[in-house]
Design a protein around this motif. Structure first.
Motif, PDB file in Angstrom:
ATOM      1  N   ALA A 194       0.682  -1.071  -0.003  1.00 37.93           N
ATOM      2  CA  ALA A 194       0.061   0.022  -0.199  1.00 37.93           C
ATOM      3  C   ALA A 194       0.995   0.910  -0.388  1.00 37.93           C
ATOM      4  CB  ALA A 194      -0.757  -0.054   1.302  1.00 37.93           C
ATOM      5  N   THR A 195       2.260   1.440   0.504  1.00 38.61           N
ATOM      6  CA  THR A 195       2.472   2.316   0.489  1.00 38.61           C
ATOM      7  C   THR A 195       3.974   2.234   0.205  1.00 38.61           C
ATOM      8  OG1 THR A 195       4.077   1.865   3.216  1.00 38.61           O
ATOM      9  CG2 THR A 195       1.618   3.083   3.010  1.00 38.61           C
ATOM     10  N   GLY A 196       4.773   1.153  -0.172  1.00 42.59           N
ATOM     11  CA  GLY A 196       5.789   1.747  -0.390  1.00 42.59           C
ATOM     12  C   GLY A 196       7.328   1.341   0.496  1.00 42.59           C
ATOM     13  N   THR A 197       6.770   1.677   1.992  1.00 43.19           N
ATOM     14  CA  THR A 197       7.663   1.613   2.522  1.00 43.19           C
ATOM     15  C   THR A 197       7.427   0.191   3.488  1.00 43.19           C
ATOM     16  OG1 THR A 197       6.248   2.699   4.101  1.00 43.19           O
ATOM     17  CG2 THR A 197       7.212   4.207   2.954  1.00 43.19           C
ATOM     18  N   SER A 198       9.035   0.224   4.073  1.00 42.67           N
ATOM     19  CA  SER A 198       8.884  -0.726   5.463  1.00 42.67           C
ATOM     20  C   SER A 198       7.978  -1.224   6.343  1.00 42.67           C
ATOM     21  CB  SER A 198      10.217  -0.834   5.492  1.00 42.67           C
ATOM     22  OG  SER A 198      10.728  -0.148   6.344  1.00 42.67           O
ATOM     23  N   HIS A 199       7.531  -1.979   6.935  1.00 48.37           N
ATOM     24  CA  HIS A 199       6.466  -2.200   8.396  1.00 48.37           C
ATOM     25  C   HIS A 199       7.060  -3.336   9.222  1.00 48.37           C
ATOM     26  CE1 HIS A 199       3.209  -1.106   9.827  1.00 48.37           C
ATOM     27  NE2 HIS A 199       2.397  -2.354  10.033  1.00 48.37           N
ATOM     28  N   ILE A 200       6.822  -3.358  10.364  1.00 45.01           N
ATOM     29  CA  ILE A 200       6.805  -4.496  11.162  1.00 45.01           C
ATOM     30  C   ILE A 200       5.868  -4.788  11.711  1.00 45.01           C
ATOM     31  CG2 ILE A 200       8.261  -5.134  13.395  1.00 45.01           C
ATOM     32  CD1 ILE A 200      10.253  -3.772  12.639  1.00 45.01           C
ATOM     33  N   ALA A 201       5.179  -5.981  11.954  1.00 43.80           N
ATOM     34  CA  ALA A 201       3.822  -6.090  12.739  1.00 43.80           C
ATOM     35  C   ALA A 201       4.456  -7.413  13.925  1.00 43.80           C
ATOM     36  CB  ALA A 201       2.792  -6.288  11.833  1.00 43.80           C
ATOM     37  N   VAL A 202       3.709  -7.323  14.814  1.00 44.07           N
ATOM     38  CA  VAL A 202       3.175  -8.748  15.345  1.00 44.07           C
ATOM     39  C   VAL A 202       2.813  -8.991  16.027  1.00 44.07           C
ATOM     40  CG1 VAL A 202       3.963  -9.170  18.027  1.00 44.07           C
ATOM     41  CG2 VAL A 202       5.423  -7.548  17.336  1.00 44.07           C
ATOM     42  N   HIS A 203       2.307 -10.635  15.311  1.00 42.34           N
ATOM     43  CA  HIS A 203       1.060 -11.363  15.964  1.00 42.34           C
ATOM     44  C   HIS A 203       1.611 -12.945  16.440  1.00 42.34           C
ATOM     45  CE1 HIS A 203      -0.942 -10.475  11.663  1.00 42.34           C
ATOM     46  NE2 HIS A 203       0.772 -10.288  11.297  1.00 42.34           N
ATOM     47  N   ASN A 204       0.699 -13.218  17.432  1.00 45.62           N
ATOM     48  CA  ASN A 204       0.761 -13.443  18.576  1.00 45.62           C
ATOM     49  C   ASN A 204      -0.701 -15.246  17.591  1.00 45.62           C
ATOM     50  OD1 ASN A 204      -1.737 -12.355  19.385  1.00 45.62           O
ATOM     51  ND2 ASN A 204      -1.708 -13.881  20.754  1.00 45.62           N
ATOM     52  N   HIS A 205      -0.420 -16.026  18.085  1.00 44.72           N
ATOM     53  CA  HIS A 205      -1.055 -17.527  18.504  1.00 44.72           C
ATOM     54  C   HIS A 205      -0.870 -18.281  19.638  1.00 44.72           C
ATOM     55  CE1 HIS A 205       2.181 -18.735  15.584  1.00 44.72           C
ATOM     56  NE2 HIS A 205       2.155 -20.001  16.717  1.00 44.72           N
ATOM     57  N   TYR A 206      -1.643 -19.936  19.336  1.00 40.11           N
ATOM     58  CA  TYR A 206      -0.730 -20.069  20.395  1.00 40.11           C
ATOM     59  C   TYR A 206      -0.221 -22.067  20.259  1.00 40.11           C
ATOM     60  CZ  TYR A 206      -2.859 -17.004  23.739  1.00 40.11           C
ATOM     61  OH  TYR A 206      -3.075 -16.319  25.084  1.00 40.11           O
ATOM     62  N   ASP A 207       0.636 -22.576  20.575  1.00 46.07           N
ATOM     63  CA  ASP A 207       0.981 -23.612  20.370  1.00 46.07           C
ATOM     64  C   ASP A 207       0.088 -24.762  19.868  1.00 46.07           C
ATOM     65  OD1 ASP A 207       2.499 -23.633  22.810  1.00 46.07           O
ATOM     66  OD2 ASP A 207       3.750 -23.961  22.213  1.00 46.07           O
ATOM     67  N   ALA A 208       0.756 -25.816  19.813  1.00 48.49           N
ATOM     68  CA  ALA A 208       0.169 -27.545  20.359  1.00 48.49           C
ATOM     69  C   ALA A 208      -0.315 -26.906  22.308  1.00 48.49           C
ATOM     70  CB  ALA A 208       0.355 -28.848  20.336  1.00 48.49           C
ATOM     71  N   ALA A 209       0.549 -26.575  22.917  1.00 45.77           N
ATOM     72  CA  ALA A 209       0.318 -26.765  24.747  1.00 45.77           C
ATOM     73  C   ALA A 209       0.010 -25.491  25.152  1.00 45.77           C
ATOM     74  CB  ALA A 209       1.909 -26.842  24.930  1.00 45.77           C
ATOM     75  N   SER A 210      -0.487 -25.349  23.994  1.00 49.06           N
ATOM     76  CA  SER A 210      -1.560 -23.822  24.292  1.00 49.06           C
ATOM     77  C   SER A 210      -0.398 -22.954  25.151  1.00 49.06           C
ATOM     78  CB  SER A 210      -2.326 -24.138  25.443  1.00 49.06           C
ATOM     79  OG  SER A 210      -3.266 -24.753  25.157  1.00 49.06           O
ATOM     80  N   ALA A 211       1.097 -22.694  24.701  1.00 49.62           N
ATOM     81  CA  ALA A 211       1.588 -21.187  25.291  1.00 49.62           C
ATOM     82  C   ALA A 211       1.746 -20.228  24.254  1.00 49.62           C
ATOM     83  CB  ALA A 211       3.233 -21.847  24.990  1.00 49.62           C
ATOM     84  N   PRO A 212       2.090 -19.191  24.236  1.00 53.44           N
ATOM     85  CA  PRO A 212       1.486 -17.877  23.684  1.00 53.44           C
ATOM     86  C   PRO A 212       2.778 -18.074  22.439  1.00 53.44           C
ATOM     87  CG  PRO A 212       2.461 -17.545  25.384  1.00 53.44           C
ATOM     88  CD  PRO A 212       2.403 -19.234  25.865  1.00 53.44           C
ATOM     89  N   VAL A 213       2.435 -17.755  21.118  1.00 57.81           N
ATOM     90  CA  VAL A 213       4.137 -17.977  20.114  1.00 57.81           C
ATOM     91  C   VAL A 213       3.611 -16.246  20.004  1.00 57.81           C
ATOM     92  CG1 VAL A 213       4.958 -18.554  18.041  1.00 57.81           C
ATOM     93  CG2 VAL A 213       3.848 -20.301  20.082  1.00 57.81           C
ATOM     94  N   TYR A 214       5.096 -15.265  19.856  1.00 57.92           N
ATOM     95  CA  TYR A 214       5.135 -14.120  19.222  1.00 57.92           C
ATOM     96  C   TYR A 214       5.801 -13.927  17.938  1.00 57.92           C
ATOM     97  CZ  TYR A 214       3.215 -13.011  23.518  1.00 57.92           C
ATOM     98  OH  TYR A 214       1.793 -12.482  24.580  1.00 57.92           O
ATOM     99  N   MET A 215       5.575 -13.745  17.094  1.00 60.54           N
ATOM    100  CA  MET A 215       6.490 -13.830  15.683  1.00 60.54           C
ATOM    101  C   MET A 215       5.783 -11.996  15.514  1.00 60.54           C
ATOM    102  SD  MET A 215       6.518 -16.541  15.291  1.00 60.54           S
ATOM    103  CE  MET A 215       7.839 -16.638  14.246  1.00 60.54           C
ATOM    104  N   GLU A 216       7.467 -11.851  14.617  1.00 56.02           N
ATOM    105  CA  GLU A 216       7.422 -10.364  13.982  1.00 56.02           C
ATOM    106  C   GLU A 216       7.904 -10.547  12.731  1.00 56.02           C
ATOM    107  OE1 GLU A 216       9.459  -6.508  15.954  1.00 56.02           O
ATOM    108  OE2 GLU A 216      11.681  -8.077  14.501  1.00 56.02           O
ATOM    109  N   CYS A 217       6.673  -9.672  11.975  1.00 52.81           N
ATOM    110  CA  CYS A 217       6.364  -9.746  11.096  1.00 52.81           C
ATOM    111  C   CYS A 217       7.629  -8.267  10.197  1.00 52.81           C
ATOM    112  CB  CYS A 217       5.946 -10.101  10.300  1.00 52.81           C
ATOM    113  SG  CYS A 217       5.172 -12.052  10.609  1.00 52.81           S
TER     114      CYS A 217
END
Length: 633
Positions: free
Chosen positions: A131-154
């Motif tokens: 949309a903008t042509g500029t770099s961007h950082i976002a953080v997504h989180n979900h839970y693994d099979a053991a219900s532990a939080p997983v945070y991914m930086e994109c």
């Protein structure tokens, strides 16, 4: 090259025409040399191209090796959000081979979604790059099979753009930051929370105190600090051992948390329970209201509930442990006190509580302590009012512009045998805080409906409607609709003659629940009026959704009619808006002929106030009904 060969051909042809053999041979040699030179140029160009291809292959191979050896997952994505390339780390993270990933949607592989993540309201780094042509950082989180939080930086970057400068291919670098987040959370926990009880420590309490100062200065509401000290804890700790003492502190912390989270009164999720060290706990109560007496009552009720909870033993290692608590309290609003003074005052208050024999609650201010004791005595008396038949309903007539009675508002009165008449402003907040408002509210509805049935036999009251105020706590009860229907059936009252008054703040707290209950009761004929209209924050879009029949203009606006242009304009606007939306409009607090004239001029439908009649007993109201029309005072 072609031009040069053509030129040589022309020279040869010309030489043939002139007939000399040496010229022809010379021309052929020149042509041969030119061809050899051009072949050399082509050979070098071919070698350069091959070297370039080799370098490109080597570069791609090197890039692939680098990408496959870095820990971050990397993918390239086209504008359709399909994956073009992926490295080994990304493939391992998603549990698939690179070949299985290529060509699939990134949201399908990365997030296991059927549609793009941004359609769920998530921040999408790749979409921002497109949309903008500029770099961007976002953080997504979900839970693994053991219900532990997983945070991914994109992190997404523009990789390929077209002639128009639009990004066609984006590079996304995906990093698992779960461990980083865990370390940050641990650092935060150690800095701001007590390691034994997991309660906020003094540092976090000071931060929240500052927030309370700011909020109080802005909204004028009171807050309170409660300092709690366990009585004779040192003796128990020394005799039973520090392990038992620590377990007891943990149990105390859990009980304090539970009391604030759930209880007889409204949930106090915004309040703070903290441990200062040893056996000392501090509770910070916020938003206790702008009225000091109400704030004292609410604080005292919470404190007494905490103190009384210590009557129940603590079960530690299958043994009962008994302990009491002394509580010191200081009320504050805004910056009327410093942090140092606040701690000093609660410390003094708890000293007074212990000096009074421990297991006590004390305010620092003697006047506040007297108010608390008065509230406590009033609460005890309040619990006996219904059984001792000390409550009465008075009725204030509601009239048209000619003074004809068209309805009445039922108003609660408490005549105590020794205290005399007690103002509703003194006992209603206490009833709300203690939960006693529920049986009181039911009694009011039962009494009003019983009178409706009785007065239906009076010819002059055939069209009479009675308005009953409903508290927020009463209205939010799950069985409120069923309870009202039961009262209607038990008393035999005509539901079409009953009108329930709701405040703006009550209506807007959970508008979906409000509408559902209003419609359920409206289906049997009960009407609704919005009380104190103009003092809240309802919007037109919300107002038109409500199945109301009437707006009641708050008396504060009526009182100031003619004093300034603003109140005149507000009242005029409310009347016009109500009529436009099909609502009946009633004004309360009408006390002068000038106020009445203004309201009549702008089309107000009904009136209530001392100009026509003060609230009167049921017997006196029956007499007014026989008159039919009221003379203005």
């Amino acid at each position: 090259m072609k031009r040069q060969i053509k030129s040589l051909s022309e020279k040869i042809s010309a030489s043939e025409g002139q007939g000399t053999e040496s010229d022809i041979l010379h021309a052929l040699k020149v042509c041969q040399r030119e061809l050899e030179r051009q072949n050399e140029v082509l050979r070098k160009a071919r070698l350069d191209l091959e070297k370039s291809r080799d370098r490109k292959r080597e570069s791609e191979c090197l890039s692939k090796k680098i990408l496959n050896n870095i820990e971050e997952g990397c993918i390239t994505i086209d504008r359709d959000y399909r994956i073009l390339t992926a490295n080994r780390a990304y493939a391992e993270r998603v549990g698939a081979s690179v070949d299985e990933i290529i060509g699939r949607y990134c949201f399908e592989v990365s997030h296991h979604l059927k549609r793009p993540c941004f359609e769920n309201g998530e921040d999408c780094a790749v979409r921002n790059v497109f949309a903008t042509g500029t770099s961007h950082i976002a953080v997504h989180n979900h839970y693994d099979a053991a219900s532990a939080p997983v945070y991914m930086e994109c992190k997404a970057y523009a990789l390929v753009t077209d002639d128009k400068g639009e990004v066609q291919t984006a590079l996304e670098v995906v990093t698992d930051i779960s461990e980083k987040r865990t370390r940050e959370a641990e650092i935060h926990r150690l800095a701001f929370y007590d390691p034994l009880t997991c309660l906020p420590n003094r540092r976090l309490l000071l931060d929240r105190l500052e927030q309370s100062f700011i909020a109080g200065a802005r909204n004028g509401q009171y807050s309170a600090m409660l300092f709690l000290d366990l009585d004779h804890f040192k003796a128990l700790n020394d005799s039973m051992g520090h392990d038992v003492g620590d377990l007891l502190l943990i149990k105390v912390a859990d009980r304090l948390r539970t009391i604030l989270r759930k209880g007889d009164t409204v949930s106090r999720q915004e309040d703070t329970v903290s441990r200062q060290g040893g056996d000392e706990f501090v509770l910070l109560l916020k938003d206790l209201g702008p009225d000091m007496r109400v704030a004292i009552t609410r604080t005292g009720y919470v404190a007494e509930k905490i103190r009384a909870s210590f009557d129940q033993p603590f079960i530690i290692e299958n043994n009962e442990q008994h302990i009491t608590a002394s509580i010191g309290i200081c009320l504050f609003s805004g910056y009327d006190i410093t942090v140092h003074e606040l701690f000093k005052y609660v410390d003094t208050a708890i000293y007074q509580a212990k000096a009074a024999g421990r297991n006590n609650v004390r305010f620092f201010d003697p006047a506040m302590q007297a108010t608390l004791e008065e509230s406590s005595a009033l609460e005890k008396a309040l619990r006996q009012t219904i059984s001792l038949r000390q409550f009465q309903l008075h009725y204030q007539p509601q009239t048209d512009s000619y003074g004809r009675i068209i309805g009445a508002e039922a108003l609660l009165r408490w005549n105590h045998p020794s205290r005399g008449s007690i103002s509703p402003s003194a006992f209603i907040p206490l009833a709300e805080e203690t939960g006693f408002i529920l049986p009181i509210g039911r009694w009011v509805l039962e009494e009003a409906c019983a009178k409706l049935k009785t007065w239906s036999e009076i010819p002059a009251a055939s069209g009479l409607r009675i308005a009953v105020n409903v508290s927020a706590r009463q209205f939010r009860q799950p069985d409120f609709v069923a309870a009202v229907q039961q009262i209607i059936e038990a008393t035999g009252a005509n539901p079409a003659r009953l009108k329930l008054e709701l405040t703006e703040s009550l209506v807007l707290t959970d508008i979906a629940d409000t509408i559902a209950k209003m419609r359920a009761l409206g289906d049997i004929g009960i009407g609704f009026s919005m009380d104190d209209f103009g003092t809240g924050y309802s919007s037109l879009s919300q107002l038109k959704r409500l199945p109301l029949e009437q707006l009641k203009i708050d008396q504060s606006f009526i009182r100031d009619l003619g004093v300034g242009p603003n109140d005149d304009a507000i009242v005029e606007t409310i009347i016009a808006m109500g009529r436009t939306m099909g609502f009946n409009v009633i004004a309360e607090g009408v006390e002068t002929e000038d106020q009445l004239s203004f309201l009549i001029r702008y089309g107000c439908d009904a009136y209530q106030g001392f100009l026509f009649s003060r609230p009167v007993s049921a017997a006196a109201f029956e007499h007014l009904l026989t008159l039919g029309c009221l003379d203005r005072k």
